[in-house]
Design a protein around this motif. Structure first.
Motif, PDB file in Angstrom:
ATOM      1  N   SER A 128      -7.447 -48.425  48.220  1.00 55.23           N
ATOM      2  CA  SER A 128      -7.897 -47.711  49.408  1.00 55.23           C
ATOM      3  C   SER A 128      -8.001 -48.709  50.554  1.00 55.23           C
ATOM      4  O   SER A 128      -8.652 -49.740  50.422  1.00 55.23           O
ATOM      5  CB  SER A 128      -9.261 -47.082  49.106  1.00 55.23           C
ATOM      6  OG  SER A 128      -9.836 -46.585  50.275  1.00 55.23           O
ATOM      7  N   PRO A 129      -7.293 -48.452  51.675  1.00 57.51           N
ATOM      8  CA  PRO A 129      -7.295 -49.440  52.770  1.00 57.51           C
ATOM      9  C   PRO A 129      -8.646 -49.467  53.489  1.00 57.51           C
ATOM     10  O   PRO A 129      -9.167 -48.415  53.849  1.00 57.51           O
ATOM     11  CB  PRO A 129      -6.192 -48.924  53.704  1.00 57.51           C
ATOM     12  CG  PRO A 129      -6.042 -47.475  53.373  1.00 57.51           C
ATOM     13  CD  PRO A 129      -6.463 -47.285  51.957  1.00 57.51           C
ATOM     14  N   PRO A 130      -9.213 -50.679  53.664  1.00 57.12           N
ATOM     15  CA  PRO A 130     -10.459 -50.764  54.433  1.00 57.12           C
ATOM     16  C   PRO A 130     -10.162 -50.650  55.928  1.00 57.12           C
ATOM     17  O   PRO A 130      -9.068 -51.015  56.360  1.00 57.12           O
ATOM     18  CB  PRO A 130     -10.984 -52.158  54.073  1.00 57.12           C
ATOM     19  CG  PRO A 130      -9.791 -52.931  53.645  1.00 57.12           C
ATOM     20  CD  PRO A 130      -8.759 -51.963  53.153  1.00 57.12           C
ATOM     21  N   MET A 214     -17.024 -47.157  49.155  1.00 53.46           N
ATOM     22  CA  MET A 214     -16.933 -48.006  47.976  1.00 53.46           C
ATOM     23  C   MET A 214     -15.475 -48.303  47.607  1.00 53.46           C
ATOM     24  O   MET A 214     -15.161 -49.375  47.076  1.00 53.46           O
ATOM     25  CB  MET A 214     -17.621 -47.252  46.835  1.00 53.46           C
ATOM     26  CG  MET A 214     -17.558 -47.904  45.493  1.00 53.46           C
ATOM     27  SD  MET A 214     -18.870 -49.119  45.369  1.00 53.46           S
ATOM     28  CE  MET A 214     -18.715 -49.542  43.643  1.00 53.46           C
ATOM     29  N   SER A 215     -14.582 -47.336  47.894  1.00 59.40           N
ATOM     30  CA  SER A 215     -13.238 -47.388  47.309  1.00 59.40           C
ATOM     31  C   SER A 215     -12.404 -48.626  47.661  1.00 59.40           C
ATOM     32  O   SER A 215     -11.642 -49.088  46.809  1.00 59.40           O
ATOM     33  CB  SER A 215     -12.469 -46.107  47.652  1.00 59.40           C
ATOM     34  OG  SER A 215     -12.379 -45.934  49.038  1.00 59.40           O
ATOM     35  N   PRO A 216     -12.517 -49.231  48.867  1.00 61.73           N
ATOM     36  CA  PRO A 216     -11.704 -50.431  49.104  1.00 61.73           C
ATOM     37  C   PRO A 216     -12.062 -51.575  48.156  1.00 61.73           C
ATOM     38  O   PRO A 216     -11.230 -52.426  47.867  1.00 61.73           O
ATOM     39  CB  PRO A 216     -12.043 -50.811  50.555  1.00 61.73           C
ATOM     40  CG  PRO A 216     -12.514 -49.551  51.173  1.00 61.73           C
ATOM     41  CD  PRO A 216     -13.221 -48.806  50.089  1.00 61.73           C
ATOM     42  N   MET A 217     -13.299 -51.608  47.647  1.00 61.63           N
ATOM     43  CA  MET A 217     -13.702 -52.708  46.766  1.00 61.63           C
ATOM     44  C   MET A 217     -13.259 -52.461  45.327  1.00 61.63           C
ATOM     45  O   MET A 217     -13.017 -53.401  44.584  1.00 61.63           O
ATOM     46  CB  MET A 217     -15.227 -52.905  46.779  1.00 61.63           C
ATOM     47  CG  MET A 217     -15.936 -52.320  47.975  1.00 61.63           C
ATOM     48  SD  MET A 217     -16.334 -53.525  49.258  1.00 61.63           S
ATOM     49  CE  MET A 217     -17.414 -54.602  48.405  1.00 61.63           C
ATOM     50  N   THR A 218     -13.217 -51.172  44.911  1.00 61.83           N
ATOM     51  CA  THR A 218     -12.955 -50.897  43.490  1.00 61.83           C
ATOM     52  C   THR A 218     -11.687 -50.091  43.260  1.00 61.83           C
ATOM     53  O   THR A 218     -11.311 -49.862  42.115  1.00 61.83           O
ATOM     54  CB  THR A 218     -14.108 -50.069  42.891  1.00 61.83           C
ATOM     55  OG1 THR A 218     -14.175 -48.840  43.610  1.00 61.83           O
ATOM     56  CG2 THR A 218     -15.422 -50.794  42.966  1.00 61.83           C
ATOM     57  N   SER A 219     -11.055 -49.626  44.328  1.00 62.97           N
ATOM     58  CA  SER A 219      -9.964 -48.651  44.266  1.00 62.97           C
ATOM     59  C   SER A 219     -10.529 -47.275  43.910  1.00 62.97           C
ATOM     60  O   SER A 219     -11.606 -47.171  43.342  1.00 62.97           O
ATOM     61  CB  SER A 219      -8.890 -49.007  43.238  1.00 62.97           C
ATOM     62  OG  SER A 219      -8.307 -50.221  43.578  1.00 62.97           O
TER      63      SER A 219
END
Lengths: 298, 312, 266
Positions: A128-130, A214-219
């Motif tokens: 997920s792109p930050p 959260m998703s950019p850190m963990t996908s």
């Protein structure tokens, strides 16, 4: 020292995510007494919706600006939360079913969401792109990934908004009145159905945002929900099942214990996974009402 | 008359063990373990109304307990089994005492934490628990000079189900079962009638968790392999769903639900793939909304309609 | 009656935050006596009832049952000592038959432990048979014979009240606490209820009731304690109570008419 300060930033960011999850529980729990374990899957849904709005990796492959992704997550999750309340929770409340019935039905909803996510998005994690790339940022002595600072900023603003909602608006007051005494609130002319629907929509939107952040850190991954649900829950128990600020406090305490323990305690790294559960048990034993007690109906 | 019925059922279920073979035996054995677990979980959740997420963790304590004590530490099998079961009772008691102190969902939370903690311990237990790979390569020692292998071990599992059912039926039909139902419906009123709510809850939780441990110990020798994922949270959801779909609070419902939901994937997976789990979720929501008494409630109604003159 | 009172309430006080709901209240209940607790709305009747039943813990003072302090004791232990109660809003155990509901009331008398039950010891069965027989008698006594196997949620409000009484009696109580037993009943049901309460008291059971309905209460009660703003303002027989100026004052404008009409000699 630098190490410690960097750890602080990272713990703050994780704590903010846990706090948001705790808040998502709280928004539903206060007026309805329902513990909604499905919010973990709702945050996973938020992550996938975000990936779809920001990249070509997932439907609708929109590649839009970040603000649009945030709006999409809030709207889609709000609608989903509202629909779940309408379809599963409201008929049960109307029938006068025991409070366990909606909780169990929501466990069914949890499985439906999780498995639907694998059917729609597949079982592989999607990056997920930050919003600010993978830059490192330094603010004074504090350094960390841009996403960590972004998480902290968004969470703090969101908590401020929610706090203002509960403390300063008629609607927030209505929530609190329903939390203290459903029957009396109904007699005062508060529409219980509407408060419950709004609670589910709001809880889902907050959970979805937590997933997106959260998703950019963990996908984005279909298995990301359950750990978040449990950590959010632990944060809720630590902070107290009463007030908005308790949710954030509980999240931060949990994250700091987790990360400082993993960094400085001389135990195998796998065992640090046990910290949240040990902390949860400790709080249930010693301080089951949490650190910040709810307002009591006299 | 009733004893005859029990005997006939046990013999029939055992005979099936000798008729099946290969893969079907494996499926049948695991189904029996699921039935045993569903029966005790039904008493805890369906009859006594306690929501707990630790049934599989206690099954795990029973399984790991007996294997570690018997095969890692080399204790005699009888002692190892008794030790594993006693450990289950003790741990269940320790979990139940503080978490039944308060109303609400504290038991659910405490057991959720306990279940996760158990997994962490098993995963990180090094040589003793075999870590993520689990323990394999052990065999059930001879019991009283008998070598229980093949279909004879399946008979042991049939007896496990029969024993579990017998204990739970006796409890359910007693004043204790009545007290449990009263507490489920309204703990405050039950207390006003002189029932010690907490004590009843602690006993129920300890007993059903011990039965779970027994089922877990039996499971350990089904494949002679134990590993952490079996005792994780996904299975506890499935167990919960079995009881909701079959019929909460009814042993027959729990057994029906266990059989159906355990066997369903074998039929559904080739057709719809993993989507069968979505179907399970939908089934659970529908059951809670429209058929809270579960499939067994539907069957009751059907029987009533077919033979109203036979009703007592 | 010269024996020691069965219930002794002394200096009972309950504060909620700054509000004093009950203040320095003392009274006794003898064996076989019907004592009514009355007072205008907000007088502290329900609080007093809940203090005696063990639902609330007093801020000061004590309550004794047959010489034993029961204030602060858990509810189930108070019931275990022989104090059974009914609820103003009927609280049957839904999903259980009428007989099973009544049987729950007998639990304080059952001695079978889980181990006894699992071991299948014979006294367990005898005890259960006895309890069932007694439950049957009580269902007859309250006149719900026709509904033995019925789903309790189908009972009318009045029938539900009778179930409450049968369930409380199943514990062979020494004291029975009735929380507004006449509320919501028809006139015919009320007169049957009065007769029933007299018979219960005649068997030596103390009856403590909180009630609004003066027509029902004044002819029934042996003694009346009148509360106002949490304090006892009068105590005595029904006749004396209705003539008491302090009581008239308290009820002025609210239920004075009812007081007069309900007097037993009117």
């Amino acid at each position: 020292m630098d190490d410690f300060l960097e750890l602080t930033v990272s713990a703050m960011a994780s704590g903010c995510i846990y706090g948001l999850m705790a808040l998502a529980y709280l928004i539903v729990l206060r007026p309805t007494s329902i513990i909604n374990f499905a919010i973990g899957e709702w945050s996973a849904t938020g992550a996938f919706v975000g990936v779809g709005m920001l990249s070509t990796l997932a439907w609708p492959r929109f590649e839009g600006p970040y603000i649009l992704a945030i709006v999409a997550v809030v709207v889609v999750l709000g609608l989903l939360g509202w629909a779940v309340e309408r379809l599963t929770v409201r008929p049960l409340i109307r029938r006068g079913a025991a409070v366990t019935s909606p909780i169990l039905a929501l466990l069914g909803v949890l499985v439906i969401f999780r498995e639907s996510l694998t059917l729609i998005y597949g079982a592989d994690p999607l990056p997920s792109p930050p919003p600010f790339g993978f830059k490192r940022i330094e603010i004074g002595a504090f350094a960390g990934a841009s996403q960590q600072f972004f998480i902290i900023a968004v969470t703090l603003s969101l908590f401020a908004l929610v706090w203002l909602f509960f403390e300063r608006t008629v609607w927030g007051r209505a929530f609190e009145a329903v939390a203290l005494n459903r029957r009396a609130a109904a007699l005062m002319g508060i529409n219980l159905g509407r408060v419950t629907a709004l609670a589910f929509a709001g809880g889902a939107a907050v959970a979805g945002l937590a997933g997106l952040l959260m998703s950019p850190m963990t996908s984005a991954h279909y298995m990301m929900g359950l750990p978040l649900a449990i950590q959010g829950f632990t944060a809720l128990v630590i902070g107290g099942v009463g007030r908005v600020e308790g949710a954030l406090l509980g999240g931060l305490i949990l994250a700091f214990v987790e990360q400082l323990g993993a960094r400085y305690l001389p135990i195998p790294s796998g065992l640090t996974l046990a910290f949240p559960f040990a902390l949860l048990i400790l709080f249930l034993l010693l301080r089951p009402t949490g650190l910040i007690a709810p307002r009591e109906a006299r | 008359m009733r004893a005859l019925l029990w005997l006939a059922s046990i013999i029939a279920a055992s005979l099936l063990a000798f008729m099946l073979g290969g893969y079907a035996t494996d499926v049948y054995r695991k189904m029996l373990v699921w039935i045993a677990l569903a029966l005790s979980y039904n008493f805890l959740f369906g009859v006594a109304g306690q929501i707990a997420f630790s049934q599989f963790a206690f099954a795990g304590v029973g399984a790991y307990g007996v294997v570690i004590l018997a095969h890692k530490l080399g204790l005699p099998f009888g002692v190892a089994l008794a030790g594993a079961i006693a450990l289950c009772s003790l741990l269940a008691f320790i979990v139940a005492v503080p978490s039944t102190r308060l109303e609400g969902f504290y038991l659910a939370l405490a057991t959720l934490a306990f279940a996760q903690l158990f997994l962490v311990v098993v995963n990180e237990g090094g040589d003793l628990t075999g870590g993520t790979g689990g323990i394999a390569g052990y065999r059930l020692p001879d019991v009283f000079g008998y070598t229980l292998r093949g279909p004879w071990y399946t008979v042991v599992l049939v007896l496990l189900v029969a024993l579990t059912l017998h204990i739970l039926l006796r409890l359910e039909r007693s004043s204790f079962g009545r007290a449990c139902r009263a507490i489920k419906d309204n703990p405050a009123v039950a207390a006003a009638m002189g029932i010690d709510v907490r004590r009843t809850k602690v006993i129920t939780f300890t007993l059903t968790s011990t039965l779970a441990g027994l089922a877990g110990a039996a499971y350990a020798y089904v494949d002679n392999v134990i590993n952490p994922p079996v005792f994780g949270l996904d299975n506890i959801f499935l167990l919960l769903f079995m009881i909701i779909v079959g019929g909460m609070g009814r042993p027959a419902g729990a057994m029906l639900g266990a059989v159906l939901l355990y066997l369903a994937p074998f039929v559904l997976e080739p057709i719809v793939g993993h989507a069968y789990l979505v179907l399970f979720g939908v089934l659970v929501v529908l059951a809670i909304l429209f058929q809270p008494k579960g499939l067994i409630g539907l069957i009751d109604r059907l029987v009533d309609r077919l033979g109203p003159e036979q009703r007592a | 009656m010269t024996t020691a009172p069965l219930i002794k309430v002394e200096g009972l006080t309950k504060r909620f935050g700054g509000l004093v709901a009950v203040e320095d209240l003392s009274f006794d209940v003898e064996s076989g006596e019907i004592l009514a607790l009355i007072g205008p709305n907000g007088a502290g009747k329900t609080t007093t009832f809940n203090l005696i039943a063990g639902v609330l813990v007093p801020s000061a003072g004590h309550i004794a049952l047959d010489g034993q302090r029961i204030d602060g004791m858990p509810v189930h232990r108070i019931a275990g000592l022989g104090m059974m109660r009914t609820f103003q809003h009927n609280m049957p155990f839904a999903g259980m038959s009428l007989t099973a509901n009544v049987l729950i009331g007998s639990h304080r008398k059952l001695r079978a432990s889980v181990l006894d039950i699992l071991a299948g010891r014979s006294f367990v069965r005898d005890e259960e048979t006895q309890a069932r027989q007694r439950a049957g008698e009580l269902i007859d006594f309250v006149g719900l014979n026709a509904y033995r196997g019925a789903d309790v949620t189908t009972l009318s409000f009045g029938e539900g009240r009778l179930l409450e009484i049968a369930r409380a009696l199943a514990g062979s109580p020494r004291v029975i606490l009735l929380d507004e037993p006449a509320a919501g009943l028809t006139t015919a049901e009320i007169s049957r209820l009065s007769a029933m309460i007299r018979r219960i008291a005649a068997d030596g059971v103390s009856v403590l009731l909180v009630e609004h309905d003066m027509h029902f209460l004044l002819p029934l009660a042996h003694r009346v304690v009148v509360l106002n703003f949490g304090r006892k303002i009068a105590e005595g027989g029904s006749r004396d109570i209705v003539r008491d100026p302090a009581v008239k004052e308290a009820y002025l404008g609210e239920a004075a008419g009812a007081l007069r009409e309900g007097a037993p000699d009117a």
